[in-house]
Design a protein around this motif. Structure first.
Motif, PDB file in Angstrom:
ATOM      1  N   ASP A 196       0.831  -1.204   0.000  1.00  0.00           N
ATOM      2  CA  ASP A 196       0.000   0.000   0.000  1.00  0.00           C
ATOM      3  C   ASP A 196       0.865   1.253   0.000  1.00  0.00           C
ATOM      4  O   ASP A 196       0.537   2.245  -0.670  1.00  0.00           O
ATOM      5  CB  ASP A 196      -0.924   0.002   1.224  1.00  0.00           C
ATOM      6  N   ASP A 197       1.959   1.231   0.754  1.00  0.00           N
ATOM      7  CA  ASP A 197       2.860   2.394   0.796  1.00  0.00           C
ATOM      8  C   ASP A 197       3.520   2.619  -0.558  1.00  0.00           C
ATOM      9  O   ASP A 197       3.676   3.761  -1.001  1.00  0.00           O
ATOM     10  CB  ASP A 197       3.930   2.195   1.875  1.00  0.00           C
ATOM     11  N   ALA A 200       0.921   4.159  -2.906  1.00  0.00           N
ATOM     12  CA  ALA A 200       0.689   5.564  -2.568  1.00  0.00           C
ATOM     13  C   ALA A 200       1.846   6.438  -3.039  1.00  0.00           C
ATOM     14  O   ALA A 200       1.629   7.531  -3.588  1.00  0.00           O
ATOM     15  CB  ALA A 200       0.479   5.720  -1.063  1.00  0.00           C
ATOM     16  N   THR A 204       1.630   9.364  -5.952  1.00  0.00           N
ATOM     17  CA  THR A 204       2.043  10.735  -5.658  1.00  0.00           C
ATOM     18  C   THR A 204       3.085  11.219  -6.666  1.00  0.00           C
ATOM     19  O   THR A 204       3.014  12.355  -7.162  1.00  0.00           O
ATOM     20  CB  THR A 204       2.615  10.825  -4.234  1.00  0.00           C
ATOM     21  N   ARG A 214      -3.607  14.430 -10.831  1.00  0.00           N
ATOM     22  CA  ARG A 214      -3.891  13.265  -9.989  1.00  0.00           C
ATOM     23  C   ARG A 214      -3.907  12.016 -10.845  1.00  0.00           C
ATOM     24  O   ARG A 214      -4.012  12.094 -12.068  1.00  0.00           O
ATOM     25  CB  ARG A 214      -5.243  13.412  -9.289  1.00  0.00           C
TER      26      ARG A 214
END
Length: 255
Positions: A196-197, A200, A204, A214
């Protein structure tokens, strides 16, 4: 106002990710939706979330017998199909020197063979004037490292749509493709094996290169699908609708 009220739709590979998001949006727009996938447990979970307007059928898009069975069920229940979203597919980044024969066969099978068998099998139940949408990808344009096989299959999907546009014009069946951009879904963890990190951090970083500012969402792709499935696009066929926040145009401008 629901733009697809009373329509019957099929979304392949819809237990998770873009397919699930597409099914959810189609239902919100008034359609009754059949979804397929290979894993029954995930299909059951998906239908539990989608509600009574969804019906799950366990099927492999690259298996002709499975897809003929799907066609038979839809014909028996509703007698016709108005919208087909051939979404099932997949692949992951692998350096050329590490590609295996198994991976090549798997990606060619699910991304090309699966699309062909899906559309072919559902042709008898598709009504004249139906909308067929195939899921492609911006990777077909970008030359990203490690995605040669996957990108080539998605280029093939676009070619299939152009050919079927003329093959099916006598039945007024419109065939288009959607090419999603960067849209993090469950596949990033299940297939790419990212945490998940990691996902993310990737989102980003990539967001800084996307004009929209985005990464995309499943709802972004679903909105495009609803447009191509509805009467709002009745004079549109044979196109590739790129839904990527502008990133491919940025890269094209750098060449």
């Amino acid at each position: 106002m629901q733009s697809l009220k009373g329509r019957v739709a099929l979304v392949t590979g819809a237990s998770t990710g873009l397919g699930f998001g597409a099914a959810k949006k189609l239902i919100e727009e008034g359609a009754v939706v059949f979804i397929t996938g290979r894993r029954q447990a995930e299909l059951d979970r998906a239908v539990g979330e989608l509600g009574s307007s969804a019906t799950a059928i366990q099927a492999d898009a690259a298996n002709k017998a499975d897809m003929l069975r799907v066609a038979d069920i839809i014909k028996f229940v509703h007698g016709r199909l108005d919208i087909l979203f051939a979404n099932a597919g997949g692949g992951h980044a692998t350096p050329l020197e590490e590609l295996t024969e198994e991976q090549i066969d798997r990606e060619l099978s699910v991304n090309i063979k699966g699309v062909v068998l899906t559309v072919q099998s559902l042709l008898p139940v598709l009504r004249d004037g139906a909308s067929v949408v195939l899921n492609a990808s911006i990777t077909a344009d970008m030359g990203l490292p490690g995605f040669a096989v996957y990108a080539s299959t998605k280029a093939a999907v676009r070619s299939l749509a152009r050919s079927w546009t003329t093959d099916l014009k006598h039945r007024r069946i419109r065939v288009n493709t959607i090419s999603p951009g960067v849209v993090p879904t469950e596949g990033y963890s299940h297939v790419q094996k990212l945490s998940d990190d990691d996902i993310a951090a990737y989102a980003t970083r990539v967001a800084t290169e996307i004009p929209a500012g985005r990464v995309g969402t499943a709802e972004d792709i679903a909105d495009a699908l609803v447009f191509l499935a509805s009467d709002s696009s009745k004079y549109i066929t044979g196109i590739d609708l790129v839904v990527d926040g502008g990133i491919t145009r940025v890269y094209a401008g750098r060449n």
